[in-house]
Design a protein around this motif. Structure first.
Motif, PDB file in Angstrom:
ATOM      1  N   GLN A 117       0.831  -1.209   0.000  1.00  0.00           N
ATOM      2  CA  GLN A 117       0.000   0.000   0.000  1.00  0.00           C
ATOM      3  C   GLN A 117       0.864   1.256   0.000  1.00  0.00           C
ATOM      4  O   GLN A 117       0.547   2.236  -0.659  1.00  0.00           O
ATOM      5  CB  GLN A 117      -0.943   0.003   1.201  1.00  0.00           C
ATOM      6  N   MET A 118       1.972   1.233   0.763  1.00  0.00           N
ATOM      7  CA  MET A 118       2.782   2.454   0.755  1.00  0.00           C
ATOM      8  C   MET A 118       3.407   2.678  -0.623  1.00  0.00           C
ATOM      9  O   MET A 118       3.522   3.807  -1.077  1.00  0.00           O
ATOM     10  CB  MET A 118       3.807   2.495   1.897  1.00  0.00           C
ATOM     11  N   VAL A 119       3.742   1.609  -1.289  1.00  0.00           N
ATOM     12  CA  VAL A 119       4.297   1.728  -2.647  1.00  0.00           C
ATOM     13  C   VAL A 119       3.220   2.272  -3.591  1.00  0.00           C
ATOM     14  O   VAL A 119       3.478   3.158  -4.407  1.00  0.00           O
ATOM     15  CB  VAL A 119       4.842   0.368  -3.139  1.00  0.00           C
ATOM     16  N   HIS A 120       2.008   1.763  -3.439  1.00  0.00           N
ATOM     17  CA  HIS A 120       0.890   2.239  -4.259  1.00  0.00           C
ATOM     18  C   HIS A 120       0.724   3.761  -4.159  1.00  0.00           C
ATOM     19  O   HIS A 120       0.656   4.464  -5.162  1.00  0.00           O
ATOM     20  CB  HIS A 120      -0.401   1.531  -3.816  1.00  0.00           C
ATOM     21  N   PHE A 121       0.701   4.259  -2.920  1.00  0.00           N
ATOM     22  CA  PHE A 121       0.502   5.702  -2.752  1.00  0.00           C
ATOM     23  C   PHE A 121       1.726   6.488  -3.207  1.00  0.00           C
ATOM     24  O   PHE A 121       1.611   7.611  -3.705  1.00  0.00           O
ATOM     25  CB  PHE A 121       0.130   6.033  -1.301  1.00  0.00           C
ATOM     26  N   HIS A 122       2.892   5.883  -3.043  1.00  0.00           N
ATOM     27  CA  HIS A 122       4.091   6.584  -3.502  1.00  0.00           C
ATOM     28  C   HIS A 122       4.065   6.755  -5.026  1.00  0.00           C
ATOM     29  O   HIS A 122       4.316   7.846  -5.533  1.00  0.00           O
ATOM     30  CB  HIS A 122       5.354   5.826  -3.076  1.00  0.00           C
TER      31      HIS A 122
END
Ligand SMILES: Nc1ncnc2c1ncn2[C@@H]1O[C@H](COP(=O)(O)OP(=O)(O)O)[C@@H](O)[C@H]1O
Ligand SMILES: [Mg+2]
Length: 328
Positions: free
Chosen positions: A287-292
């Motif tokens: 998820q953090m990669v997605h938002f990044h």
């Protein structure tokens, strides 16, 4: 575990955050509390003397230090300048832990002594009128997001964030960084409309969301909340004379908090504990990669002049070394 209190201004986020933090301290749990509310009152609600609360360092003001520390020797992040609020950790990054001393806490955290032990408090810093526009507000809250994305937390360690539930929380991935989000709602139409909006955003990301009814005065209030939020209603809290005494600057010892309210706080802890038990570090990292990637494309690449997608370390999974080994 990571826990957020959100809700409309005046609903009681800060009050309930502070009671929950006192409750955790009473169970001897280590706590890092973060004040990310528009009105920075968490220190005061925890009984911090006024001059100390006023002297709280602002995380927003220490962003360069935070970025430099977290970047560590990660070769994918060439400088702190190219690090945005969603830049995820990778091989070489430094991670934060609840129970440690590190330069980020040294710069940004202060110890607050409660009846039952000490906790750490950090604060984004006060938002001015101009912060309520887009970029600055986000950079202050962005410091929180960066820290949460680099923080490896255990089952018996608590990070509690008091934050605003505006559309601002959804511009980044911050709202997905918690094992449990407590939405504080008064039994009013406005209170539950914030819940509906939050629920809508949260749905696609598997955000665990529970409603804490506050200032609930009797059956009619309870019926209203039940009808409006259904099973998402976890507990309700009534008017508290203990809170009122604290507001007068005369906080009774925490053990004197009304028994019913203590039970509600225990229910919050149980719900958060349950949710942490299902923490999926792999998904948390994805998820953090997605938002990044989303932020990189929409403004980050343009702002930094770099291809920020290259900051993603495809092999990296946040977690304890053991958990990482298990996944691998
Ligand atoms: N359960 C409660 N009992 C008594 N007073 C409360 C209760 N919850 C909130 N308050 C009071 O309501 C006001 C707003 O609460 P606060 O926690 O500051 O809201 P928020 O952080 O959501 O803006 C404060 O004066 C607080 O003391
Ligand atoms: Mg508040």
């Amino acid at each position: 575990m990571k826990i957020a209190f959100v809700g409309k201004g005046g609903s009681g986020k800060t009050t309930l955050s502070s009671l929950f933090i006192r409750h955790l301290a009473a169970t001897e749990s280590p706590v890092v509390a973060v004040d990310a509310d528009i009105n920075q009152h968490l220190g005061a609600a925890l009984g911090m003397p006024e001059h100390e609360a006023a002297a709280m360092p602002a995380m927003g003001a220490h962003l360069p230090l935070i970025k430099d520390y977290l970047r560590g020797s990660n070769p994918r992040i060439v400088s702190a300048d190219t690090m945005i609020k969603t830049t995820p950790p990778g091989e070489g990054s430094r991670l934060l832990r609840v129970r440690e001393d590190n330069p980020v806490y040294e710069a940004c955290a202060r110890t607050v002594g409660l009846d039952d032990g000490d906790i750490r408090l950090m604060a984004t810093g006060p938002f001015t009128e101009s912060d309520l526009g887009v970029s600055c507000y986000h950079s202050k809250v962005g410091a929180v997001e960066l820290c949460l994305n680099h923080l490896v937390d255990g089952a018996d360690e608590y990070v509690v964030v008091d934050m605003t539930a505006g559309s601002d929380s959804f511009a980044s991935g911050l709202f997905t960084r918690f094992d449990m989000t407590f939405l504080v709602a008064e039994p009013t139409r406005k209170g539950v409309s914030v819940y509906r909006q939050y629920k809508e955003y949260a749905r696609d990301f598997g955000v665990a969301l529970k409603v804490v009814g506050n200032k609930v005065q009797g059956q009619d209030d309870l019926d209203f909340l039940r009808a409006e939020v259904g099973d998402d209603l976890l507990v309700t809290v009534g008017h508290s004379d203990w809170v009122r005494a604290m507001e007068k600057g005369r906080p009774p010892r925490f053990e004197l908090l009304e028994a019913e309210n203590r039970m509600s706080l225990q229910a919050l802890q149980d719900a958060a504990d349950d949710s942490y038990a299902h923490r999926d570090w792999d998904r948390y990292t994805r998820q953090m990669v997605h938002f990044h990637l989303r932020n990189a494309e929409s403004w980050g690449n343009a702002k930094t002049g770099a291809d920020l997608a290259a900051q993603v370390d495809p092999e990296f999974v946040l977690g304890e070394p053991l958990a990482v080994a298990r996944l691998g």
